[in-house]
Design a protein around this motif. Structure first.
Motif, PDB file in Angstrom:
ATOM      1  N   LEU A  36       1.223  -1.357  -0.081  1.00  0.00           N
ATOM      2  CA  LEU A  36      -0.328  -0.047   0.302  1.00  0.00           C
ATOM      3  C   LEU A  36       0.743   0.940   0.410  1.00  0.00           C
ATOM      4  N   LEU A  37       2.030   1.512   0.733  1.00  0.00           N
ATOM      5  CA  LEU A  37       2.285   2.520   0.701  1.00  0.00           C
ATOM      6  C   LEU A  37       3.466   2.677  -0.188  1.00  0.00           C
ATOM      7  N   LEU A  38       4.594   1.573  -0.249  1.00  0.00           N
ATOM      8  CA  LEU A  38       4.872   1.887  -2.041  1.00  0.00           C
ATOM      9  C   LEU A  38       3.825   2.559  -2.910  1.00  0.00           C
ATOM     10  N   ASN A  48       3.187   5.796  -3.010  1.00  0.00           N
ATOM     11  CA  ASN A  48       4.613   6.635  -3.357  1.00  0.00           C
ATOM     12  C   ASN A  48       4.653   6.492  -4.510  1.00  0.00           C
TER      13      ASN A  48
END
Lengths: 567, 69
Positions: B37-39, B42
């Motif tokens: 999710l965070l990758l 970004n």
């Protein structure tokens, strides 16, 4: 090793004498243009600012010394904008000599550094990004300066016990060792802190939100050398994988701040022997140290609806409170004072209309909202409120070890910087080196050569009575007679200078290093005039300036600070 | 927020996504979700788009509020 105990040795705080005021000796009700309630960071900064500008004030404080009772320190980090203000007020050199200059911060998880910054690389100011210093030293230096300036009636042991706002000012009842008395003020600034009596007696809602997060400070003195950097652990193995802060202050005292579990017995964890054991787990069992101070705290967010009620202003913690992350409490209180001081000086001196005073809240309340939002985000990262939040934080920390982008997500505090007035939160970038500054943005204390040829910095143009500085650049010499006429007509309220050249025949300020020209947006290819307020925020940038447009900008700045109308 | 197909190869993406969870227990799968999710977030970057995606993802779990009209 000896039994652990609190050893506040080395700190000998000054005690200030109570003087019986004329209200008691002469049996009359005194009336004063401005009374400041509370001699903490913001109250002293305001009194000092006004004294420097030639304005006499009365300051009431319920104590007879600086700092919180005992040897504790509240604030420890003073940011560049605060330090620049202290430079203007003649206090900076003592802060620099006593404090600890730093610019490198590291965020750790376990043994690993997951995020690192060096704020020094992006600074052009005469002041460093940060100096750490026990809060009471800063207050102490300001009191000394206020006494030296000799315009301020500092009344110690004077506790406000009654307060009433009136149409033309306020009535204040004061309790002292020599009895009670009443004084009246045209204007009041309440700087009496998070538990303000004045605010509460007026029934003003603070919209308080309390956090569940609990911390325990241990200020400790020891011989082992640690790096002069701000270290913050999101998860410290020596603190049950909760957060820890490590910061150096003056006198070789370190601030170690330990996050506790939400259900912690705060009395137990702040016992000296418990604090000592916690420090041994961090520093090793063979390190000798002295505990200077141990104290638990929790934090809250609060914000009043209006920073000016009748003729009473609210400043610092009495207006807004937040968690300590990012050092936004004390620094924002000082910026409040930086914002209101010149406005009060001009209005009390009859040089600006009273409407200027409304711009204090219009500019500083959004700054407080921004600070509360920013500190709340940090608190949320440090204290996940659900297993899902903890999962996201674990992911951010694990990615931060591999990829640069995730390092920025590891939020252990966004350090205080000056607020850009008139701009929304999304435009409040964490930057220090400004190019082509926005209207509303503070210009750093850049190195310049002053009109008298001496090397100095921008702040040297702003000493003394409240005055604007107007800087012309790349202007057609044909405009010279009109500009000179206007410069003479506007002095001393507006000090007109030209940047680098002498095309106009004005006094010249020379840019040493080109940073000032960059910040002002003087690119050498367009005629320009920049109006700087006495707090060094940019009030107007006029391309192709004329005396008429300059006059309009000055009138707007005197009416409402100039920034709202420029948007 | 894009709501029509934007994948260069959607079937390959889905196959690879599903395969990524093979052999992981529930806790590890949850960690993989969060890292991914965070990758991906970004890669998107734009805060307005991200806000729209968060809102859309949350929609099934939010009680419908009558608009009052």
């Amino acid at each position: 090793m000896s039994e652990p105990a609190i050893q506040p040795g080395g700190y000998a705080l000054p005690e200030y004498a109570f003087a019986v005021p004329p209200e008691i000796t002469e049996g009359r009700v005194g009336r004063y243009p401005l009374v400041i309630i509370g001699a903490g960071l913001s109250g002293l900064a305001l009194a000092c600012d006004l004294a420097e500008r030639g304005v006499a004030t009365v300051v009431l404080d319920d104590d007879n010394t600086i700092g919180v009772r005992g040897a504790s320190s509240r604030g420890i980090v003073y940011a560049q904008k605060t330090l620049e203000m202290m430079d203007r007020l003649g206090v900076y050199e003592r802060i620099r000599d006593k404090g600890v200059v730093w610019s490198v911060g590291k965020t750790l998880a376990g043994e690993e550094v997951v995020y690192e910054f060096d704020a020094g690389a992006a600074s052009a100011s005469r002041q460093p990004p940060f100096i750490n210093l026990q809060q009471f030293y800063l207050e102490w230096f300001m009191v000394d300066r206020i006494v030296e300036l000799g315009r301020t009636d500092l009344r110690w042991k004077s506790k406000v016990v009654g307060f009433a706002n009136r149409d033309d000012g306020a009535r204040i009842e004061v309790e002292t060792p020599a009895g009670r008395y009443v004084l009246e003020a045209d204007w009041v600034c309440d700087c009496s802190g998070v538990n303000s009596f004045v605010r509460d007696s007026l029934g003003l809602d603070t919209h308080q939100a309390r956090g569940i997060d609990r911390w325990c400070i241990s200020d400790v003195r020891f011989k082992q050398k640690l790096p002069v950097e701000r270290w913050t652990w999101v998860e410290a193995p020596f603190n049950d994988n909760r957060a820890v802060w490590q910061h150096l202050m003056a006198d070789d005292v370190w601030r170690m701040d330990f996050q506790m579990g939400p259900e912690t017995d705060l009395e137990h964890v702040s016992r000296p022997e418990v604090a000592a054991e916690r420090l041994r787990r961090q520093l090793g069992h063979d390190v000798e140290f002295e505990l200077v101070w141990v104290g638990p705290y929790s934090y809250r967010a609060q914000l009043i609806d209006s920073f000016k009620v009748g003729h009473t202003f609210f400043m610092g913690d009495s207006a807004h409170a937040m968690s300590p992350f990012g050092a936004r409490g004390g620094n924002s209180g000082m910026q409040d004072a930086d914002n209101l001081g010149w406005k009060l000086a001009l209005v009390l001196g009859g040089q600006a209309p009273e409407s200027l005073l409304d711009s204090y809240g219009a500019e500083r309340r959004p700054a407080a909202q921004f600070n509360i939002m920013t500190t709340r985000r940090t608190a949320r990262f440090l204290q996940p409120e659900s297993p899902a939040e903890k999962l996201l934080r674990d992911a951010a920390l694990s990615l931060a070890r591999e990829f640069p982008f995730a390092r920025n997500l590891c939020n252990t505090g966004r350090l205080s910087n000056s607020f850009i007035y008139g701009k929304p939160p999304s435009s409040q970038a964490q930057k220090h080196l400004v190019r082509n500054a926005s209207v509303g943005e503070a210009i750093q204390n850049m190195p310049v050569t002053l009109p008298d040829g001496k090397k100095g910095a921008l702040v040297d143009l702003f000493r003394g009575a409240a005055a604007f500085v107007g800087i012309w650049s790349d202007v057609d010499p044909a405009l010279s007679p009109a500009v000179i006429r206007q410069a003479n007509a506007c002095a001393p309220l507006l000090r007109m200078l030209e940047l680098n050249g002498d095309a106009l025949g004005l006094s010249v300020v020379r840019d040493r290093g080109g940073k000032l020209g960059d910040a002002l947006g003087a690119a050498g290819d367009r005629p320009m005039f920049c109006l700087l307020r006495p707090d060094m925020h940019l009030a107007a940038r006029i391309v192709n300036p004329s005396p008429a447009r300059v006059k309009a900008a000055l009138v707007a700045a005197l009416r409402d600070g100039g920034i709202g109308s420029a948007q | 927020m894009k709501t029509t197909l934007n994948f260069s190869d959607h079937d390959a993406f889905y196959e690879q996504l599903v395969a990524a969870y093979q052999g992981l227990d529930q806790a590890q799968s949850a960690q993989l979700n969060a890292r991914l999710l965070l990758l991906l977030a970004n890669q998107v970057g734009d805060q307005a788009v991200l806000a729209a995606c968060i809102e859309a993802a949350r929609r099934p779990f939010v009680a419908k509020v009558p608009t009052g009209v």
